[in-house]
Design a protein around this motif. Structure first.
Motif, short mmCIF file in Angstrom:
data_model
loop_
_atom_site.label_atom_id
_atom_site.label_comp_id
_atom_site.label_asym_id
_atom_site.label_seq_id
_atom_site.Cartn_x
_atom_site.Cartn_y
_atom_site.Cartn_z
N SER A 56 11.19 15.20 76.83
CA SER A 56 12.11 14.67 75.83
C SER A 56 11.60 13.32 75.36
O SER A 56 10.82 12.66 76.05
CB SER A 56 13.53 14.54 76.41
N GLY A 57 12.06 12.90 74.18
CA GLY A 57 11.55 11.67 73.61
C GLY A 57 10.14 11.88 73.05
O GLY A 57 9.66 13.01 72.95
N ARG A 58 9.49 10.79 72.68
CA ARG A 58 8.13 10.86 72.16
C ARG A 58 7.27 9.79 72.82
O ARG A 58 7.77 8.73 73.19
CB ARG A 58 8.11 10.67 70.64
N LEU A 175 11.40 10.17 58.47
CA LEU A 175 10.09 9.85 59.03
C LEU A 175 10.21 9.83 60.56
O LEU A 175 11.18 9.29 61.10
CB LEU A 175 9.60 8.49 58.52
N PRO A 176 9.22 10.39 61.28
CA PRO A 176 9.33 10.50 62.73
C PRO A 176 9.09 9.19 63.49
O PRO A 176 9.36 9.11 64.68
CB PRO A 176 8.25 11.53 63.07
N MET A 177 8.58 8.18 62.81
CA MET A 177 8.32 6.90 63.46
C MET A 177 8.22 5.81 62.40
O MET A 177 8.31 6.08 61.20
CB MET A 177 7.03 6.97 64.29
N ALA A 178 8.07 4.58 62.86
CA ALA A 178 8.01 3.45 61.95
C ALA A 178 6.84 3.59 60.97
O ALA A 178 5.80 4.16 61.31
CB ALA A 178 7.85 2.15 62.74
N LYS A 179 7.03 3.06 59.76
CA LYS A 179 6.03 3.23 58.71
C LYS A 179 4.68 2.62 59.08
O LYS A 179 3.63 3.17 58.75
CB LYS A 179 6.55 2.62 57.41
N GLN A 180 4.69 1.49 59.78
CA GLN A 180 3.42 0.88 60.16
C GLN A 180 2.65 1.73 61.17
O GLN A 180 1.42 1.73 61.19
CB GLN A 180 3.62 -0.54 60.71
#
Length: 226
Positions: A56-58, A175-180
């Motif tokens: 679970s989580g990433r 989006l699956p994560m922050a843009k940076q």
């Protein structure tokens, strides 16, 4: 707790070819590791004693350059394994850093026991080779995307693959994560990422609300940068 997730991980390509007896023995030596937000699992250069399956989580796999810049290599989602290739190499050090992107659990599988059981079942090793070959093929395609395509095409390809329905004309997703971090994974500067997003918005291909992306024309998004 291990018994509760045994059936879930039994179907993973690294474990599915094992006999029931071998799998039962292996799982008895595994343990579940809980990771908090930005909590480190291992550091680059540390002893590679295990590989992992995300429950679970990433988990973020990354390097830090000498000037302090973080380069995201991969974001691992539930059901996916990482650090497994080291089990078959003489290299016994992790080449990357790993940390949780959010609270979650990973299954720690000890290298020593996994290799012992694999060597005892040659037919299992042959089936595993086929599964690893398929994964290598996917990795080659990813490398081609990063090296042969321009930044516009890379971003268009990445975003279009996030569409929940690839046959739809329009869709919406987060989006699956922050843009940076996405920019880092795609091999571009955050400024380039922002500029290309603005181009897509100006062209009427997408609209953006925080992390939410509304795609107005999926075919145009796929063609962006060609």
């Amino acid at each position: 707790m291990i018994e509760e997730i045994a059936a879930e991980v039994r179907q993973h390509l690294l474990l599915s070819s094992m006999s029931d007896q071998a799998f039962a023995e292996l799982i008895s030596h595994c343990r579940i590791v809980h990771l908090g937000h930005n909590e480190s699992l291992f550091h680059q250069g540390s002893e590679a004693h295990s590989f992992y399956i995300v429950l679970s989580g990433r988990v973020k796999l990354f390097r830090v350059s000498p000037d302090g810049q973080t380069k995201v290599i991969e974001v691992v989602s539930p059901g996916q394994a990482f650090a497994e290739a080291l089990m078959f190499l003489d290299q016994h050090k992790y080449p990357l850093n790993a940390e949780g992107m959010e609270p979650g659990d990973v299954l720690l599988i000890p290298r020593q026991y996994y290799m012992k059981l694999l060597m005892a079942e040659p037919e299992c090793a042959v089936r595993l080779l086929g599964s690893m070959a398929l994964k290598l093929h996917r990795r080659i395609n990813e490398i081609e995307t990063l090296t042969l395509q321009n930044t516009r095409h890379r971003l268009g390809h990445y975003l279009s693959n996030l569409a929940p329905d690839q046959t739809a004309q329009s869709c919406c997703f987060d989006l699956p994560m922050a843009k940076q971090l996405i920019a880092s994974q795609l091999g571009m500067q955050p400024e380039t990422f922002s500029r290309l997003i603005k181009e897509m918005k100006s062209a009427g291909i997408i609209s953006v609300h925080g992390a939410e992306i509304n795609v107005h024309d999926l075919s145009r998004l796929r063609a962006f940068g060609h």
